[in-house]
Scaffold this motif. Structure first.
Motif, PDB file in Angstrom:
ATOM      1  N   LEU A  74       0.858  -0.798   0.105  1.00  0.00           N
ATOM      2  CA  LEU A  74      -0.054   0.109  -0.218  1.00  0.00           C
ATOM      3  C   LEU A  74       1.072   1.474  -0.349  1.00  0.00           C
ATOM      4  N   LYS A  75       1.988   1.393  -0.141  1.00  0.00           N
ATOM      5  CA  LYS A  75       3.223   2.492  -0.256  1.00  0.00           C
ATOM      6  C   LYS A  75       2.150   3.383  -1.321  1.00  0.00           C
ATOM      7  N   HIS A  76       1.790   2.807  -2.379  1.00  0.00           N
ATOM      8  CA  HIS A  76       1.010   4.104  -2.630  1.00  0.00           C
ATOM      9  C   HIS A  76       0.252   5.176  -2.800  1.00  0.00           C
ATOM     10  N   LYS A  77      -0.479   4.377  -2.136  1.00  0.00           N
ATOM     11  CA  LYS A  77      -2.194   4.740  -1.475  1.00  0.00           C
ATOM     12  C   LYS A  77      -1.673   5.604   0.008  1.00  0.00           C
ATOM     13  N   ALA A  78      -0.020   5.416   0.132  1.00  0.00           N
ATOM     14  CA  ALA A  78       0.014   6.128   1.747  1.00  0.00           C
ATOM     15  C   ALA A  78      -0.710   7.570   2.212  1.00  0.00           C
ATOM     16  N   ARG A  79      -0.809   8.858   0.726  1.00  0.00           N
ATOM     17  CA  ARG A  79      -2.085   9.537   0.850  1.00  0.00           C
ATOM     18  C   ARG A  79      -3.441   9.421   0.990  1.00  0.00           C
ATOM     19  N   PHE A  80      -4.060   8.656   1.223  1.00  0.00           N
ATOM     20  CA  PHE A  80      -5.249   8.513   1.074  1.00  0.00           C
ATOM     21  C   PHE A  80      -6.100   7.754   2.071  1.00  0.00           C
ATOM     22  N   ILE A  81      -7.427   8.334   2.601  1.00  0.00           N
ATOM     23  CA  ILE A  81      -8.123   7.811   3.711  1.00  0.00           C
ATOM     24  C   ILE A  81      -8.720   7.117   2.954  1.00  0.00           C
ATOM     25  N   PRO A  82      -9.303   6.179   5.011  1.00  0.00           N
ATOM     26  CA  PRO A  82      -9.771   4.928   4.746  1.00  0.00           C
ATOM     27  C   PRO A  82     -11.440   4.784   3.949  1.00  0.00           C
ATOM     28  N   ALA A  83     -11.844   6.231   3.670  1.00  0.00           N
ATOM     29  CA  ALA A  83     -12.866   5.899   3.085  1.00  0.00           C
ATOM     30  C   ALA A  83     -12.792   5.780   1.388  1.00  0.00           C
ATOM     31  N   GLN A  84     -11.517   5.481   1.219  1.00  0.00           N
ATOM     32  CA  GLN A  84     -11.286   5.599  -0.641  1.00  0.00           C
ATOM     33  C   GLN A  84     -10.584   4.657  -0.245  1.00  0.00           C
ATOM     34  N   LEU A  85     -10.365   3.730   0.300  1.00  0.00           N
ATOM     35  CA  LEU A  85      -9.893   1.795  -0.039  1.00  0.00           C
ATOM     36  C   LEU A  85     -11.301   0.808  -0.161  1.00  0.00           C
ATOM     37  N   SER A  86     -10.580  -0.377  -0.092  1.00  0.00           N
ATOM     38  CA  SER A  86     -11.481  -1.402  -0.401  1.00  0.00           C
ATOM     39  C   SER A  86     -11.495  -1.943   0.741  1.00  0.00           C
ATOM     40  N   GLY A  87     -12.269  -2.597   1.639  1.00  0.00           N
ATOM     41  CA  GLY A  87     -11.909  -3.517   2.009  1.00  0.00           C
ATOM     42  C   GLY A  87     -11.035  -4.344   2.762  1.00  0.00           C
ATOM     43  N   GLY A  88     -10.640  -5.042   2.120  1.00  0.00           N
ATOM     44  CA  GLY A  88      -9.324  -5.439   1.783  1.00  0.00           C
ATOM     45  C   GLY A  88      -7.562  -4.805   2.152  1.00  0.00           C
ATOM     46  N   GLU A  89      -7.983  -3.550   1.189  1.00  0.00           N
ATOM     47  CA  GLU A  89      -7.328  -1.798   1.273  1.00  0.00           C
ATOM     48  C   GLU A  89      -6.903  -1.679   3.363  1.00  0.00           C
ATOM     49  N   GLN A  90      -8.179  -1.625   3.106  1.00  0.00           N
ATOM     50  CA  GLN A  90      -8.463  -0.880   4.684  1.00  0.00           C
ATOM     51  C   GLN A  90      -7.672  -1.844   5.641  1.00  0.00           C
ATOM     52  N   GLN A  91      -8.023  -3.302   6.264  1.00  0.00           N
ATOM     53  CA  GLN A  91      -7.461  -4.591   6.556  1.00  0.00           C
ATOM     54  C   GLN A  91      -6.408  -5.021   6.168  1.00  0.00           C
ATOM     55  N   ARG A  92      -6.051  -4.528   5.090  1.00  0.00           N
ATOM     56  CA  ARG A  92      -3.995  -4.652   5.171  1.00  0.00           C
ATOM     57  C   ARG A  92      -3.223  -2.630   5.389  1.00  0.00           C
ATOM     58  N   VAL A  93      -3.994  -1.990   6.120  1.00  0.00           N
ATOM     59  CA  VAL A  93      -3.945  -0.557   6.711  1.00  0.00           C
ATOM     60  C   VAL A  93      -4.190  -1.514   7.904  1.00  0.00           C
ATOM     61  N   ALA A  94      -4.649  -1.707   8.653  1.00  0.00           N
ATOM     62  CA  ALA A  94      -4.987  -2.228   9.992  1.00  0.00           C
ATOM     63  C   ALA A  94      -3.833  -2.923  10.203  1.00  0.00           C
ATOM     64  N   ILE A  95      -3.676  -4.354   9.237  1.00  0.00           N
ATOM     65  CA  ILE A  95      -2.360  -5.316   9.637  1.00  0.00           C
ATOM     66  C   ILE A  95      -0.289  -4.240   9.717  1.00  0.00           C
ATOM     67  N   ALA A  96      -0.802  -2.830   8.875  1.00  0.00           N
ATOM     68  CA  ALA A  96       0.571  -2.409   8.556  1.00  0.00           C
ATOM     69  C   ALA A  96       0.823  -1.613  10.583  1.00  0.00           C
ATOM     70  N   ARG A  97      -0.620  -1.246  10.745  1.00  0.00           N
ATOM     71  CA  ARG A  97      -0.330  -0.916  12.178  1.00  0.00           C
ATOM     72  C   ARG A  97       0.343  -1.553  13.273  1.00  0.00           C
ATOM     73  N   ALA A  98      -0.724  -2.472  13.387  1.00  0.00           N
ATOM     74  CA  ALA A  98      -0.424  -3.669  14.517  1.00  0.00           C
ATOM     75  C   ALA A  98       0.790  -3.925  14.428  1.00  0.00           C
ATOM     76  N   ILE A  99       1.853  -4.075  12.768  1.00  0.00           N
ATOM     77  CA  ILE A  99       3.349  -4.338  12.845  1.00  0.00           C
ATOM     78  C   ILE A  99       3.924  -3.510  12.547  1.00  0.00           C
ATOM     79  N   VAL A 100       3.863  -2.156  12.981  1.00  0.00           N
ATOM     80  CA  VAL A 100       4.384  -0.888  12.619  1.00  0.00           C
ATOM     81  C   VAL A 100       5.954  -1.123  13.343  1.00  0.00           C
ATOM     82  N   ASN A 101       5.926  -1.188  14.782  1.00  0.00           N
ATOM     83  CA  ASN A 101       6.906  -1.138  15.922  1.00  0.00           C
ATOM     84  C   ASN A 101       6.871  -2.582  16.246  1.00  0.00           C
ATOM     85  N   ASN A 102       7.441  -3.850  16.090  1.00  0.00           N
ATOM     86  CA  ASN A 102       7.442  -4.796  15.231  1.00  0.00           C
ATOM     87  C   ASN A 102       7.300  -5.805  16.375  1.00  0.00           C
ATOM     88  N   PRO A 103       6.170  -6.056  16.732  1.00  0.00           N
ATOM     89  CA  PRO A 103       5.804  -7.178  17.846  1.00  0.00           C
ATOM     90  C   PRO A 103       5.748  -8.038  18.281  1.00  0.00           C
TER      91      PRO A 103
END
Length: 231
Positions: free
Chosen positions: A130-159
């Motif tokens: 999703l690097k190419h959609k960094a400036r998009f807001i959630p409403a501009q994304l599909s459900g799958g893309e929003q879930q990928r954002v949620a995954i990115a947020r969950a793993i960003v601090n290397n849990p």
């Protein structure tokens, strides 16, 4: 292997009298990939909520990475959660913030260095495609893309642990498989993944450890397991 999550004789009885967990014993090691399955009301959500201290046991002990959660002071819970990424079925994204800002937020709250934040966020967005959609807001994304954002947020601090509660529940099959490949990538880097799911197809094809719950108890725990219920 190091024990990452341990539960000893865990009971959970809610104020309305419902017993959600009834003497649960389990040991999940670092690097495990575990599916938690079972019928609705089996106790799956209470089981995973124990792991990030959203709930505490009525009786019994829960350990994460050697820390006993029942005795953990409230002020120390945020520090515990730095090592745990949690992903929900309904994404829980900040609707007015961009994809980049949603993911960066997880690092800003722990006061990470701004330069490091930018580098890490872009790396993780690249990892989930999703690097190419960094400036998009959630409403501009599909459900799958929003879930990928949620995954990115969950793993960003290397849990050390990623916990997902029905992460593909609102997604079509093709999108779900893409999300599962992302979880496999996360797990292959050594992160423990625990996922509550109703997806028979995914569990049966991926052949990971399966913990099956019924009436608040673990009734089956097997390596390379199957879903074992009618879809």
């Amino acid at each position: 292997m190091t024990s990452m999550i341990k539960m000893k004789k865990v009971f959970k009885v809610y104020k309305n009298g419902v017993t959600a967990l009834n003497g649960v014993d389990v040991n999940i090691e670092q690097g495990d990939f575990v599916y938690v399955v079972g019928p609705s009301g089996a106790g799956k959500t209470s089981f995973v909520k124990m792991m990030y201290r959203e709930e505490v046991p009525s009786k019994g002990e829960v350990y994460i990475n050697g820390v006993e959660l029942g005795t953990l002071k409230k002020k120390d819970v945020p520090f515990l959660r730095r090592d745990i990424g949690v992903i929900f079925q309904d994404f829980k994204l900040l609707q007015r913030k961009s994809v980049y800002e949603n993911v960066a937020f997880a690092l800003e709250v722990i006061e990470e260095n701004p330069k490091k934040i930018r580098r890490r966020v872009m790396n993780v967005l690249d990892q989930v495609g999703l690097k190419h959609k960094a400036r998009f807001i959630p409403a501009q994304l599909s459900g799958g893309e929003q879930q990928r954002v949620a995954i990115a947020r969950a793993i960003v601090n290397n849990p050390k642990v990623v916990i997902a509660d029905e992460p593909t529940g609102n997604l079509d099959p093709e999108t779900s498989w893409g999300i599962m490949r992302t979880f496999e990538d996360i797990n292959s880097s050594g992160t423990t993944v625990i996922m509550a799911t109703h997806s028979k197809d995914i569990v049966d094809k991926m052949k990971k450890r399966v913990i099956a719950m019924e009436n608040g108890q673990i009734v089956r725990d097997e390596q390379q397991g199957e879903y074992g219920y009618e879809a």
